[in-house]
Write a protein that holds these residues in place. Sequence first.
Motif, PDB file in Angstrom:
ATOM      1  N   HIS A 110       0.661  -4.992   3.138  1.00 39.61           N
ATOM      2  CA  HIS A 110      -0.486  -4.377   3.796  1.00 39.61           C
ATOM      3  C   HIS A 110      -1.748  -5.206   3.561  1.00 39.61           C
ATOM      4  O   HIS A 110      -2.455  -5.549   4.497  1.00 39.61           O
ATOM      5  CB  HIS A 110      -0.680  -2.953   3.269  1.00 39.61           C
ATOM      6  N   HIS A 123       0.834  -1.206   0.000  1.00 33.84           N
ATOM      7  CA  HIS A 123       0.000   0.000   0.000  1.00 33.84           C
ATOM      8  C   HIS A 123       0.865   1.249   0.000  1.00 33.84           C
ATOM      9  O   HIS A 123       0.629   2.176  -0.764  1.00 33.84           O
ATOM     10  CB  HIS A 123      -0.940  -0.005   1.213  1.00 33.84           C
ATOM     11  N   ASP A 124       1.884   1.288   0.835  1.00 37.18           N
ATOM     12  CA  ASP A 124       2.757   2.458   0.941  1.00 37.18           C
ATOM     13  C   ASP A 124       3.774   2.463  -0.193  1.00 37.18           C
ATOM     14  O   ASP A 124       4.479   1.472  -0.407  1.00 37.18           O
ATOM     15  CB  ASP A 124       3.476   2.457   2.292  1.00 37.18           C
TER      16      ASP A 124
END
Length: 394
Positions: free
Chosen positions: A51, A43-44
């Motif tokens: 994630h 996600h990041d």
Amino acid sequence: MKLACVVHRYGPEIAGGSEGHCRLIAEKLAAVHDVTVITTTAHDHVTWANHYSAGETHVGPVRVLRFPVERPRDLHRFRDISDRVFRYTAGADEEQQWFRENGPQAPALLDFLRRSGGDFDLVLFWAFRYYDAFFGVPIVGDRAILVPTAEDDPLIHVDALTPFFALPRGYLFLTPEEQALVGDRVPSAVPRRVIGCGIDPPRPVNASKLPQGVTPPYLLYLGRIDPNKGCDALFRYFARYSDSGRTHAHEIQLVLAGPVNMPVPDHPQIRRLGYVDEQTRDALLATAAALIVPSPYESLSMVLLEAWNRGVPAVVNARCAVLKGQVLRADGGLYYQNAMEFAGAVDYLLAHPDLAQTLGSQGRDYIEREYRWPTVLGKIESLLAEVRASSRRT
């Protein structure tokens, strides 16, 4: 057709240009094709930390297969190899290693393409700079279509990309500038289209959704607040403008909406909102005096299209050929190269509201001509059909 869309991360909550573009296209194609998105659990975009859960899920109408990231990005190692690659002193092995360090490294995703890539009629890849595209395109090169989302930054000139750009069977470009940037390394017979991205007609706006303390006139920056997006220069230029004593300088706010990845100056006329919901976002766009797009590197500015969709003029960084080209084709705003030109553009729009309205209307007309979904999807479908036909012949 049975289509795969490969992208480094995926989801409606992800604020990224190429990721958002992939999601919009995948959802539209899913109405008439069998579409699977192949992505990672990240996600990041900085760490690539796992994630989401690995495995199969559905996001809206689209089947999604997520594969785990082998390790988070080592930022020290990534900076070191970037220094060598972008000085153009790195060898071929180091250039390839850059794409591994950039990540997100998901070997299981590549293994899936080796096992099952042939089950798809065509495989579309988003964003050449990431691990999954750079190492995935060669695996399914006989049916690969690349959406490079290329920007005129140091990476685009590394030698490793010359053989890579010769592999895909088709290209979907976002702007003519992007096509010119990549096109001389693409064999002339390879089909290509410039598609931009589809935009739906604007939703009704609830003006009460404007955050407290935000009142017109204001300038709007919408997106990730990051030095790579030109925000450091934007803050300097705006501070100089607000302190300049110009007629409108004392009355204008700079409103920032989006995730913050850098310090924001403590300035009485800079308002930081952070993440905002869709209704607030719509209200901010619809009532802004102008949208500011300061990024030096873009392959397509989606937020610029959204502003024009609502008839809002733009002020963009002329050092980005894509942004300047978009503004010139639409006749939908002004552009600047330095603090003086920034101040002049902002002041001119504020002093001439009729002209600002005309520029915004011309931007909206441009959206109607070029960026409604039927137009964009027609270009995509014609490219898919052409590549599919050529693949069958070979």
